[in-house]
Design a protein around this motif. Structure first.
Motif, PDB file in Angstrom:
ATOM      1  N   ASP A  31     -57.501 -21.761 -12.480  1.00 26.80           N
ATOM      2  CA  ASP A  31     -56.261 -22.190 -13.136  1.00 26.80           C
ATOM      3  C   ASP A  31     -55.168 -21.126 -13.082  1.00 26.80           C
ATOM      4  OD1 ASP A  31     -57.256 -20.325 -14.901  1.00 26.80           O
ATOM      5  OD2 ASP A  31     -57.438 -21.692 -16.586  1.00 26.80           O
ATOM      6  N   GLY A  32     -55.470 -19.984 -12.452  1.00 25.60           N
ATOM      7  CA  GLY A  32     -54.467 -18.944 -12.292  1.00 25.60           C
ATOM      8  C   GLY A  32     -54.441 -17.890 -13.371  1.00 25.60           C
ATOM      9  N   LEU A  33     -55.235 -18.051 -14.426  1.00 21.58           N
ATOM     10  CA  LEU A  33     -55.256 -17.080 -15.513  1.00 21.58           C
ATOM     11  C   LEU A  33     -56.284 -15.989 -15.229  1.00 21.58           C
ATOM     12  CD1 LEU A  33     -55.043 -19.456 -18.617  1.00 21.58           C
ATOM     13  CD2 LEU A  33     -53.194 -18.146 -17.552  1.00 21.58           C
ATOM     14  N   PRO A  34     -56.023 -14.752 -15.638  1.00 23.89           N
ATOM     15  CA  PRO A  34     -56.992 -13.673 -15.408  1.00 23.89           C
ATOM     16  C   PRO A  34     -58.300 -13.937 -16.142  1.00 23.89           C
ATOM     17  CG  PRO A  34     -54.837 -12.788 -16.008  1.00 23.89           C
ATOM     18  CD  PRO A  34     -54.772 -14.266 -16.261  1.00 23.89           C
ATOM     19  N   ASN A  35     -59.392 -13.586 -15.502  1.00 22.06           N
ATOM     20  CA  ASN A  35     -60.712 -13.766 -16.094  1.00 22.06           C
ATOM     21  C   ASN A  35     -61.050 -12.540 -16.942  1.00 22.06           C
ATOM     22  OD1 ASN A  35     -63.264 -14.825 -16.640  1.00 22.06           O
ATOM     23  ND2 ASN A  35     -64.158 -13.936 -14.796  1.00 22.06           N
ATOM     24  N   VAL A  36     -60.296 -12.377 -18.023  1.00 22.85           N
ATOM     25  CA  VAL A  36     -60.424 -11.210 -18.893  1.00 22.85           C
ATOM     26  C   VAL A  36     -60.562 -11.681 -20.328  1.00 22.85           C
ATOM     27  CG1 VAL A  36     -59.320  -9.101 -19.727  1.00 22.85           C
ATOM     28  CG2 VAL A  36     -59.058  -9.780 -17.332  1.00 22.85           C
ATOM     29  N   TYR A  37     -61.545 -11.137 -21.035  1.00 22.94           N
ATOM     30  CA  TYR A  37     -61.742 -11.442 -22.451  1.00 22.94           C
ATOM     31  C   TYR A  37     -61.531 -10.161 -23.243  1.00 22.94           C
ATOM     32  CZ  TYR A  37     -63.804 -15.727 -20.688  1.00 22.94           C
ATOM     33  OH  TYR A  37     -63.987 -16.926 -20.032  1.00 22.94           O
ATOM     34  N   ARG A  38     -60.638 -10.225 -24.206  1.00 26.33           N
ATOM     35  CA  ARG A  38     -60.280  -9.044 -24.973  1.00 26.33           C
ATOM     36  C   ARG A  38     -61.145  -8.933 -26.226  1.00 26.33           C
ATOM     37  NH1 ARG A  38     -56.202 -11.305 -22.444  1.00 26.33           N
ATOM     38  NH2 ARG A  38     -54.709  -9.983 -21.285  1.00 26.33           N
ATOM     39  N   LYS A  39     -61.454  -7.702 -26.579  1.00 30.84           N
ATOM     40  CA  LYS A  39     -62.312  -7.437 -27.729  1.00 30.84           C
ATOM     41  C   LYS A  39     -61.745  -6.256 -28.500  1.00 30.84           C
ATOM     42  CE  LYS A  39     -67.117  -6.406 -28.955  1.00 30.84           C
ATOM     43  NZ  LYS A  39     -68.474  -6.110 -28.431  1.00 30.84           N
ATOM     44  N   GLY A  40     -61.980  -6.279 -29.814  1.00 32.07           N
ATOM     45  CA  GLY A  40     -61.495  -5.187 -30.648  1.00 32.07           C
ATOM     46  C   GLY A  40     -60.196  -5.531 -31.338  1.00 32.07           C
ATOM     47  N   GLY A  41     -59.972  -4.923 -32.489  1.00 35.34           N
ATOM     48  CA  GLY A  41     -58.773  -5.212 -33.252  1.00 35.34           C
ATOM     49  C   GLY A  41     -58.879  -6.557 -33.946  1.00 35.34           C
TER      50      GLY A  41
END
Length: 324
Positions: A31-41
């Protein structure tokens, strides 16, 4: 041969992709979105609900609105029911089910500020809850209206990428190809494409990804009206030079694509991304044409259902050996 092209790849590595060499998995989703999952905060600081709602598919967006609307009314119905149905006039008190149904519909009428008048709150507590619910309903519909407007007014490229990329014979050598086509009646001009690739190599026993810019035979077109087959010629300047069919099957590869064009209706630049990984690259295949003239030969038909149609072709041994 494998060691040779790995050595060559290390010399041509570039670090302008925005992804580190140690990142894992697919870099760009389909779908064009980065395959990144953010963690922390704080989770609320990491998540933009506005972007999330705008990026949802139409079906999921409508489902979330309907589910949210029903859930809010159920919650307020439970509040009214816990206060006591005697504080609401016009309630059918024949049995608890009818009571709760009436309370639920009173909540929906209050939330939408319709207020038909058959049921009304009596007493301070019930009136206070009804007042707060009406205020919340005004805010909710304002937000929903903004989301609808944002989804309809947001410039988008409306491009459909082929699900596969192919490696085909091309001008006495081979080329990596994929194609894309606009699937809406929007007018896109001055379209350009940027293609890069990530190839996993082993250095000192540790896997890492090296990134390379892929030169395309045509990287800009004036009008994107039909499909566009993007061609990367596999020559001495290509990081795929010397790759065999087994290499394309066994080496972790990701082709990252970014298309930028100008939308004449919105008078704005639109961008869309996609990617292809090893299992989506077919060696020895050629795309089938997806447009043809109509019956009276006065216009062109672009068949979007054929965007993935391809046929197997033989890559001559002399072409393969030339790249060894």
């Amino acid at each position: 041969m494998a060691g040779g092209f790995r050595q060559k790849i290390r010399q041509k590595n570039t670090d302008s992709s925005g992804f580190g060499s140690s990142a894992s998995g697919r870099f760009i989703n389909k779908d064009g979105l980065p395959n990144v999952y953010r963690k922390g905060g704080n989770v609320f600081n990491r998540l933009s609900w506005f972007h999330t709602m705008l990026n949802l598919s139409r079906f999921r967006f409508i489902c979330y609105l309907v589910i949210g609307y029903i859930a809010i009314n159920i919650i307020f119905a439970l509040i009214y029911y816990s206060i006591g149905v005697q504080h609401l006039t016009g309630i059918d008190k024949s049995d608890p089910v009818n009571e709760f149904i009436d309370v639920f519909f009173f909540s929906s009428q209050t939330f939408t500020t319709v207020g038909y008048g058959r049921i009304a709150p009596v007493g301070f507590l019930a009136s206070l809850v009804a007042t707060f619910e009406a205020f919340l309903g005004l805010l909710a519909f304002a937000i929903a209206t903004g989301l609808f407007y944002g989804r309809f007014s947001r410039p988008r490229a409306y491009l459909r990428f082929s699900d596969i990329a192919v490696v085909s014979p091309f001008q006495e050598t081979t080329a990596l190809m994929f194609r894309l086509a606009p699937y809406k009646n929007n007018a896109l001009t001055d379209a350009d494409v940027i293609v890069s690739t990530a190839i996993e190599v082993i250095e000192d026993g540790v896997p890492k990804s090296n990134f390379y810019r892929l030169e395309t035979r045509l990287n800009k077109i004036s009008t994107l009206a039909l499909n566009w087959t993007v061609v990367h010629i596999i020559n001495e300047d290509s990081p795929f030079y010397g790759f065999s069919e087994e290499d394309f099957k066994n080496i972790d590869i990701e082709i990252i694509v970014q298309v930028r064009a100008f939308d004449e209706v919105f008078s704005n630049t639109v961008v869309q991304r996609s990617s292809y990984v090893t299992g989506e690259i077919i060696y020895g295949a050629r795309f089938v044409p997806m447009y043809y003239p109509n019956k009276d030969n006065l216009s062109t038909i672009l068949d979007l259902d054929k965007i993935n149609e391809h046929q197997k072709v033989e890559i001559p041994a002399m072409v393969v050996e030339k790249g060894q």
